[in-house]
Design a protein around this motif. Structure first.
Motif, PDB file in Angstrom:
ATOM      1  N   GLY A 193      -6.820   3.771  -7.850  1.00 21.86           N
ATOM      2  CA  GLY A 193      -8.067   2.968  -7.381  1.00 21.86           C
ATOM      3  C   GLY A 193      -8.244   1.477  -7.705  1.00 21.86           C
ATOM      4  N   GLY A 194      -7.168   1.107  -8.339  1.00 22.88           N
ATOM      5  CA  GLY A 194      -7.229  -0.316  -8.786  1.00 22.88           C
ATOM      6  C   GLY A 194      -6.531  -1.315  -7.561  1.00 22.88           C
ATOM      7  N   ILE A 195      -6.552  -2.430  -8.080  1.00 26.59           N
ATOM      8  CA  ILE A 195      -6.267  -3.402  -7.024  1.00 26.59           C
ATOM      9  C   ILE A 195      -4.492  -3.586  -7.428  1.00 26.59           C
ATOM     10  CG2 ILE A 195      -5.929  -5.779  -6.175  1.00 26.59           C
ATOM     11  CD1 ILE A 195      -9.014  -6.040  -7.194  1.00 26.59           C
ATOM     12  N   VAL A 196      -3.801  -3.554  -6.382  1.00 28.02           N
ATOM     13  CA  VAL A 196      -2.472  -3.475  -6.379  1.00 28.02           C
ATOM     14  C   VAL A 196      -1.675  -4.747  -5.998  1.00 28.02           C
ATOM     15  CG1 VAL A 196      -0.229  -2.071  -6.082  1.00 28.02           C
ATOM     16  CG2 VAL A 196      -2.222  -1.021  -6.196  1.00 28.02           C
ATOM     17  N   HIS A 197      -0.740  -5.444  -7.039  1.00 29.43           N
ATOM     18  CA  HIS A 197      -0.008  -6.480  -6.633  1.00 29.43           C
ATOM     19  C   HIS A 197       1.263  -6.353  -7.071  1.00 29.43           C
ATOM     20  CE1 HIS A 197      -3.774  -8.889  -6.556  1.00 29.43           C
ATOM     21  NE2 HIS A 197      -4.204  -8.080  -7.611  1.00 29.43           N
ATOM     22  N   PRO A 198       2.273  -6.836  -6.153  1.00 30.13           N
ATOM     23  CA  PRO A 198       3.798  -6.760  -6.678  1.00 30.13           C
ATOM     24  C   PRO A 198       3.960  -8.127  -7.744  1.00 30.13           C
ATOM     25  CG  PRO A 198       3.447  -7.965  -4.579  1.00 30.13           C
ATOM     26  CD  PRO A 198       2.200  -7.505  -4.829  1.00 30.13           C
ATOM     27  N   ALA A 225       0.848  -1.192  -0.061  1.00 33.52           N
ATOM     28  CA  ALA A 225      -0.143   0.009  -0.213  1.00 33.52           C
ATOM     29  C   ALA A 225       0.931   1.098  -0.035  1.00 33.52           C
ATOM     30  CB  ALA A 225      -0.957  -0.099   1.297  1.00 33.52           C
ATOM     31  N   LEU A 226       1.953   1.263   0.620  1.00 33.29           N
ATOM     32  CA  LEU A 226       3.038   2.360   0.621  1.00 33.29           C
ATOM     33  C   LEU A 226       3.651   2.587  -0.586  1.00 33.29           C
ATOM     34  CD1 LEU A 226       4.564   2.046   4.480  1.00 33.29           C
ATOM     35  CD2 LEU A 226       2.907   3.655   3.512  1.00 33.29           C
ATOM     36  N   LEU A 227       3.984   1.442  -1.238  1.00 38.82           N
ATOM     37  CA  LEU A 227       4.541   1.494  -2.547  1.00 38.82           C
ATOM     38  C   LEU A 227       3.488   2.080  -3.488  1.00 38.82           C
ATOM     39  CD1 LEU A 227       6.265  -2.053  -2.630  1.00 38.82           C
ATOM     40  CD2 LEU A 227       7.547   0.405  -2.594  1.00 38.82           C
TER      41      LEU A 227
END
Length: 253
Positions: free
Chosen positions: A194-199, A182-184
């Motif tokens: 607003g999207g879903i973030v994945h590494p 979330a911080l990245l």
């Protein structure tokens, strides 16, 4: 006036090496026949590739050749996380495929095992045979486009030093460090937040986030301030990039 900042990143040849190491599936394309599935593949340090195919496919694969024919090996690099679009990259190795003499099969399998101890090598000579691909060029395609690399550059390149541990790191970040992700994500363009973030990927020069949004998937690369060289410096670089240099952060894997 200051000069433009150069963003360091792996070379195309290094990315090909890493993608080949990550790829779980590969198929051999030869003129006039259906693609041949491989049970293992290995891009050797010399720049050639060795693949294993069922012996039942060998006659069809090389029926129209005199021991050598042009070929393309297609490899698929999947993300180690359950994403909406799991394919991270495709690699095409172009060159000439050659049969490996029966008497040399086991010796080559032992040689390959020193670099790549794949359990499938135990099947060589027992329904599985090795083929050698003399690679003359490679093409890598991902969401940024497609680029090619010649054999000389491919031979001189190595995979990223964190290639073997990348999957474990990404899974660990995703499952245990949603706060860091979330911080990245604060580095993302406003339209993507607003999207879903994945590494999605990590290497010695930076990491890449995959954003799954209503208008599609977007990959955003976040470079480290400087290249990293070991686990400690990698963990530190991720925490600094997240803006929390004193965060307990990602445990050593």
């Amino acid at each position: 006036m200051s000069s433009p900042t150069t963003l360091l990143a792996p070379t195309i040849a290094e990315r090909v090496r890493s993608a080949c190491a990550h790829a779980e599936t590969a198929v051999l394309a030869l003129p006039g026949i259906d693609p041949v599935p491989t049970s293992l593949h290995h891009l050797r340090r010399c720049g050639d590739a060795v693949i294993a195919v069922p012996e039942s496919c060998l006659a069809a694969a090389l029926a129209a050749t005199a021991n050598e024919t042009s070929a393309v090996l297609e490899l698929t690099d999947h993300a180690p996380l359950p994403l909406r679009e799991p394919v991270r990259a495709l690699v095409w190795l172009r060159g000439w495929v050659r049969q490996v003499p029966a008497q040399a099969q086991r010796a080559l399998a032992v040689e390959i095992a020193k670099e790549y101890p794949h359990p499938g090598l135990l099947d060589v000579g027992h329904g599985v045979t090795l083929l050698r691909i003399v690679v003359n060029s490679a093409v890598l395609a991902d969401t940024t486009g497609a680029e090619s690399v010649d054999h000389a550059d491919l031979r001189a390149a190595t995979a990223d030093p964190f290639c073997e541990m990348e999957s474990a790191w990404l899974q660990h970040m995703s499952e245990d460090h949603a706060d860091v992700v979330a911080l990245l994500a604060r580095h993302l363009p406003t339209r993507l937040r607003g999207g879903i973030v994945h590494p999605l990927a990590i290497d010695r020069y930076g990491l890449t986030l995959r954003v799954e949004s209503v208008d599609g998937d977007h990959d955003v690369r976040l470079p480290f301030p400087a290249p990293v060289h070991d686990v400690e410096s990698l963990s530190r670089a991720v925490r600094v990039l997240a803006g929390c240099p004193f965060l307990n952060g990602i445990r050593r894997i």
